[in-house]
Write a protein that holds these residues in place. Structure first.
Motif, PDB file in Angstrom:
ATOM      1  N   UNK A  35       0.827  -1.203   0.000  1.00 45.62           N
ATOM      2  CA  UNK A  35       0.000   0.000   0.000  1.00 45.62           C
ATOM      3  C   UNK A  35       0.862   1.254   0.000  1.00 45.62           C
ATOM      4  N   UNK A  36       1.934   1.244   0.770  1.00 42.57           N
ATOM      5  CA  UNK A  36       2.837   2.395   0.834  1.00 42.57           C
ATOM      6  C   UNK A  36       3.394   2.708  -0.553  1.00 42.57           C
ATOM      7  N   UNK A  37       3.772   1.664  -1.277  1.00 48.96           N
ATOM      8  CA  UNK A  37       4.382   1.833  -2.600  1.00 48.96           C
ATOM      9  C   UNK A  37       3.386   2.252  -3.677  1.00 48.96           C
ATOM     10  N   UNK A  38       2.125   1.845  -3.546  1.00 56.48           N
ATOM     11  CA  UNK A  38       1.197   2.031  -4.659  1.00 56.48           C
ATOM     12  C   UNK A  38       0.080   3.044  -4.436  1.00 56.48           C
ATOM     13  N   UNK A  39      -0.063   3.570  -3.223  1.00 51.96           N
ATOM     14  CA  UNK A  39      -1.190   4.459  -2.945  1.00 51.96           C
ATOM     15  C   UNK A  39      -0.714   5.833  -2.488  1.00 51.96           C
ATOM     16  N   UNK A  40      -1.560   6.829  -2.734  1.00 55.05           N
ATOM     17  CA  UNK A  40      -1.251   8.182  -2.285  1.00 55.05           C
ATOM     18  C   UNK A  40      -1.638   8.328  -0.810  1.00 55.05           C
ATOM     19  N   UNK A  41      -1.151   9.391  -0.193  1.00 53.76           N
ATOM     20  CA  UNK A  41      -1.489   9.650   1.203  1.00 53.76           C
ATOM     21  C   UNK A  41      -2.999   9.824   1.371  1.00 53.76           C
ATOM     22  N   UNK A  42      -3.649  10.456   0.410  1.00 47.13           N
ATOM     23  CA  UNK A  42      -5.090  10.675   0.476  1.00 47.13           C
ATOM     24  C   UNK A  42      -5.858   9.352   0.423  1.00 47.13           C
ATOM     25  N   UNK A  43      -5.435   8.449  -0.458  1.00 50.76           N
ATOM     26  CA  UNK A  43      -6.082   7.142  -0.558  1.00 50.76           C
ATOM     27  C   UNK A  43      -5.901   6.352   0.731  1.00 50.76           C
ATOM     28  N   UNK A  44      -4.697   6.391   1.275  1.00 54.35           N
ATOM     29  CA  UNK A  44      -4.431   5.681   2.525  1.00 54.35           C
ATOM     30  C   UNK A  44      -5.248   6.258   3.667  1.00 54.35           C
ATOM     31  N   UNK A  45      -5.370   7.571   3.699  1.00 51.93           N
ATOM     32  CA  UNK A  45      -6.152   8.211   4.752  1.00 51.93           C
ATOM     33  C   UNK A  45      -7.611   7.772   4.697  1.00 51.93           C
ATOM     34  N   UNK A  46      -8.146   7.661   3.491  1.00 50.43           N
ATOM     35  CA  UNK A  46      -9.532   7.226   3.334  1.00 50.43           C
ATOM     36  C   UNK A  46      -9.725   5.797   3.843  1.00 50.43           C
ATOM     37  N   UNK A  47      -8.799   4.907   3.499  1.00 51.77           N
ATOM     38  CA  UNK A  47      -8.893   3.528   3.977  1.00 51.77           C
ATOM     39  C   UNK A  47      -8.706   3.450   5.494  1.00 51.77           C
ATOM     40  N   UNK A  48      -7.724   4.156   5.992  1.00 53.41           N
ATOM     41  CA  UNK A  48      -7.401   4.078   7.420  1.00 53.41           C
ATOM     42  C   UNK A  48      -8.498   4.680   8.288  1.00 53.41           C
ATOM     43  N   UNK A  49      -9.255   5.612   7.748  1.00 51.08           N
ATOM     44  CA  UNK A  49     -10.285   6.276   8.550  1.00 51.08           C
ATOM     45  C   UNK A  49     -11.608   5.513   8.569  1.00 51.08           C
ATOM     46  N   UNK A  50     -11.687   4.380   7.899  1.00 48.99           N
ATOM     47  CA  UNK A  50     -12.901   3.580   7.884  1.00 48.99           C
ATOM     48  C   UNK A  50     -13.232   3.112   9.297  1.00 48.99           C
ATOM     49  N   UNK A  51     -14.493   3.238   9.685  1.00 48.82           N
ATOM     50  CA  UNK A  51     -14.956   2.757  10.985  1.00 48.82           C
ATOM     51  C   UNK A  51     -14.802   1.242  11.035  1.00 48.82           C
ATOM     52  N   UNK A  52     -14.174   0.725  12.082  1.00 47.63           N
ATOM     53  CA  UNK A  52     -13.892  -0.707  12.172  1.00 47.63           C
ATOM     54  C   UNK A  52     -15.089  -1.523  12.643  1.00 47.63           C
TER      55      UNK A  52
END
Length: 60
Positions: A35-52
Motif C-alpha cells: 500500500x505504501x508503494x502504490x497508494x497516495x497519502x489521500x487514498x491511505x487516509x480514506x482507507x485508514x479512517x474507515x470505521x472498524x
C-alpha cells in the motif's frame, strides 16, 4: 473507498504513518508495504479512517 476488513484498515494505517514520516518504511511488511508503494497519502487516509465496527477481521 472504505476498507473491506479490519486487517486492510490496519495495514492502511501503518502505511499512512510511514508516508507521514511517523514510522520507518523499513518496518512495513506485507500489505502495508504494498500500500505504501502504490497508494497516495489521500487514498491511505480514506482507507485508514474507515470505521472498524462491523468489519470482518479478514476479507473473504
Amino acid at each position: 473507498m472504505p476498507a473491506e476488513s479490519k486487517a486492510q484498515q490496519k495495514a492502511a494505517g501503518a502505511a499512512l504513518a510511514a508516508k507521514r514520516g511517523e514510522e520507518k518504511v523499513g518496518n512495513l511488511v506485507g500489505a502495508a508495504k504494498s500500500m505504501y508503494d502504490s497508494m497516495t497519502e489521500e487514498e491511505l487516509e480514506e482507507l485508514a479512517s474507515t470505521e472498524r465496527t462491523g468489519l470482518p477481521d479478514k476479507k473473504g
